[in-house]
Design a protein around this motif. Structure first.
Motif, PDB file in Angstrom:
ATOM      1  N   ARG A 240      24.921  16.087  32.844  1.00 62.27           N
ATOM      2  CA  ARG A 240      26.096  15.807  33.670  1.00 62.27           C
ATOM      3  C   ARG A 240      25.712  14.944  34.872  1.00 62.27           C
ATOM      4  O   ARG A 240      26.452  14.023  35.242  1.00 62.27           O
TER       5      ARG A 240
ATOM      6  N   VAL B  44      33.373  22.827  21.627  1.00 58.30           N
ATOM      7  CA  VAL B  44      33.394  21.972  22.815  1.00 58.30           C
ATOM      8  C   VAL B  44      33.843  22.831  23.994  1.00 58.30           C
ATOM      9  O   VAL B  44      35.018  22.850  24.376  1.00 58.30           O
ATOM     10  N   THR B  45      32.906  23.574  24.557  1.00 60.06           N
ATOM     11  CA  THR B  45      33.175  24.473  25.679  1.00 60.06           C
ATOM     12  C   THR B  45      32.064  24.328  26.701  1.00 60.06           C
ATOM     13  O   THR B  45      31.018  23.738  26.427  1.00 60.06           O
TER      14      THR B  45
ATOM     15  N   LYS C 176      31.857  20.537  27.110  1.00 56.80           N
ATOM     16  CA  LYS C 176      33.189  20.057  27.484  1.00 56.80           C
ATOM     17  C   LYS C 176      33.124  19.214  28.755  1.00 56.80           C
ATOM     18  O   LYS C 176      33.746  18.153  28.851  1.00 56.80           O
ATOM     19  N   GLN C 177      32.341  19.677  29.727  1.00 56.87           N
ATOM     20  CA  GLN C 177      32.258  18.962  30.999  1.00 56.87           C
ATOM     21  C   GLN C 177      31.659  17.570  30.823  1.00 56.87           C
ATOM     22  O   GLN C 177      32.164  16.590  31.379  1.00 56.87           O
ATOM     23  N   ARG C 178      30.601  17.476  30.045  1.00 58.04           N
ATOM     24  CA  ARG C 178      29.963  16.176  29.846  1.00 58.04           C
ATOM     25  C   ARG C 178      30.860  15.237  29.038  1.00 58.04           C
ATOM     26  O   ARG C 178      31.022  14.062  29.387  1.00 58.04           O
ATOM     27  N   LEU C 179      31.431  15.752  27.947  1.00 59.90           N
ATOM     28  CA  LEU C 179      32.322  14.929  27.125  1.00 59.90           C
ATOM     29  C   LEU C 179      33.553  14.483  27.906  1.00 59.90           C
ATOM     30  O   LEU C 179      33.998  13.338  27.778  1.00 59.90           O
ATOM     31  N   ALA C 180      34.101  15.385  28.713  1.00 60.66           N
ATOM     32  CA  ALA C 180      35.294  15.039  29.494  1.00 60.66           C
ATOM     33  C   ALA C 180      35.009  13.876  30.429  1.00 60.66           C
ATOM     34  O   ALA C 180      35.841  12.956  30.572  1.00 60.66           O
ATOM     35  N   LEU C 181      33.846  13.885  31.063  1.00 64.61           N
ATOM     36  CA  LEU C 181      33.487  12.789  31.958  1.00 64.61           C
ATOM     37  C   LEU C 181      33.355  11.471  31.199  1.00 64.61           C
ATOM     38  O   LEU C 181      33.872  10.428  31.636  1.00 64.61           O
TER      39      LEU C 181
ATOM     40  N   LEU D  15      34.676  10.617  28.274  1.00 59.84           N
ATOM     41  CA  LEU D  15      35.959  10.171  27.720  1.00 59.84           C
ATOM     42  C   LEU D  15      36.924   9.723  28.808  1.00 59.84           C
ATOM     43  O   LEU D  15      37.637   8.728  28.650  1.00 59.84           O
ATOM     44  N   ARG D  16      36.923  10.448  29.929  1.00 60.85           N
ATOM     45  CA  ARG D  16      37.830  10.083  31.023  1.00 60.85           C
ATOM     46  C   ARG D  16      37.511   8.705  31.576  1.00 60.85           C
ATOM     47  O   ARG D  16      38.410   7.939  31.947  1.00 60.85           O
TER      48      ARG D  16
END
Length: 253
Positions: free
Chosen positions: A48, A77-78, A82-87, A89-90
């Motif tokens: 992250r 994806v939890t 989830k936090q790394r992927l969300a960053l 993708l966002r």
């Protein structure tokens, strides 16, 4: 200048040839981001902290040795995933990851680059998929002892080294394999090494070192693998006219 996501993938694949390797996870484009790429950030691990630093650096792509996906892990994806992927993708950032192919590249890979840092010249390969390097000092000399080699590692890598001492004797032939390659120690011994350098040590290796008279030196998983990612990403960035920055997220492991 800029290139496309696919052209960058092709450049990495052409250089690192991932299809040659049986690996522990997928090599190549792990997370798809924007199509046009102007800047690459390289790092060791897709943590992250690295992703946040890449966002701050306005990167379009991240290139790492340790990606997000590994064989046998949960597909959920939890939490941290989830936090790394969300960053990613966002912010529409591409993530490229190459594991064993990055270790093995003969000039730009982790093992080749660690040898360059340490002043070692490889004359052969050993171990599973020929990942390990074996050779001598580039100046043709030797280290007076395992302790002298350990001190050299500590100076170059700027971190403590775990050393299992051999009987006092000069160290001429050195084998090395970055990261978690402690399981290669017996193969390094069979290759005739006086000393073996890797990132980590597990319980059996101390006994092997004492019984076989071959020095074992663990200099840190992260510390031994800081050099391949920026070498490869920098090479490809220069080839394609892209901006590149290496971001080293400190890791004591």
């Amino acid at each position: 200048m800029s290139t496309t996501r696919q052209a960058l993938l092709q450049a990495f694949d052409t250089l690192l040839q991932p299809t040659r390797f049986q690996d522990y996870g997928p090599n190549g484009l792990q997370v798809e981001g924007r199509v046009q790429i102007r800047k690459i950030v390289s790092g060791v691990t897709a943590s992250r902290a690295l992703i946040e630093a890449a966002i701050a650096a306005q990167a379009d792509a991240i290139f790492v040795h340790h990606g997000l996906f590994w064989r046998g892990q949960s597909g959920c994806v939890t939490g941290w995933m989830k936090q790394r992927l969300a960053l990613l993708l966002r912010h529409d950032i591409n993530l490229y990851a190459y594991h064993l192919p990055l270790d093995a590249h003969p000039e730009l890979g982790n093992n080749a680059q660690l040898g360059l840092q340490l002043g070692l010249q490889a004359s052969g390969r050993f171990g599973e998929q020929d990942l390990g390097f074996v050779g001598e000092r580039t100046d043709g000399g030797s280290f007076a002892s395992a302790q002298a080699l350990a001190q050299h590692l500590e100076y170059v890598l700027n971190r403590p080294v775990v050393q299992v001492e051999r009987a006092p004797a000069a160290i001429k032939k050195i084998a090395w394999c970055t990261g978690g390659a402690q399981g290669y120690f017996e193969t390094a011994i069979a290759a005739g090494a006086d000393a073996f350098i890797t990132g980590e040590i597990s319980e059996p290796q101390a006994h092997y070192a004492r019984e076989m008279g071959v020095a074992f030196l663990a200099c840190g998983h992260h510390a031994s693998e800081r050099y391949g990612a920026p070498a490869v990403a920098g090479h490809v960035a220069a080839q394609l006219g892209l901006a590149h920055a290496f971001i080293d997220i400190d890791n004591p492991a």
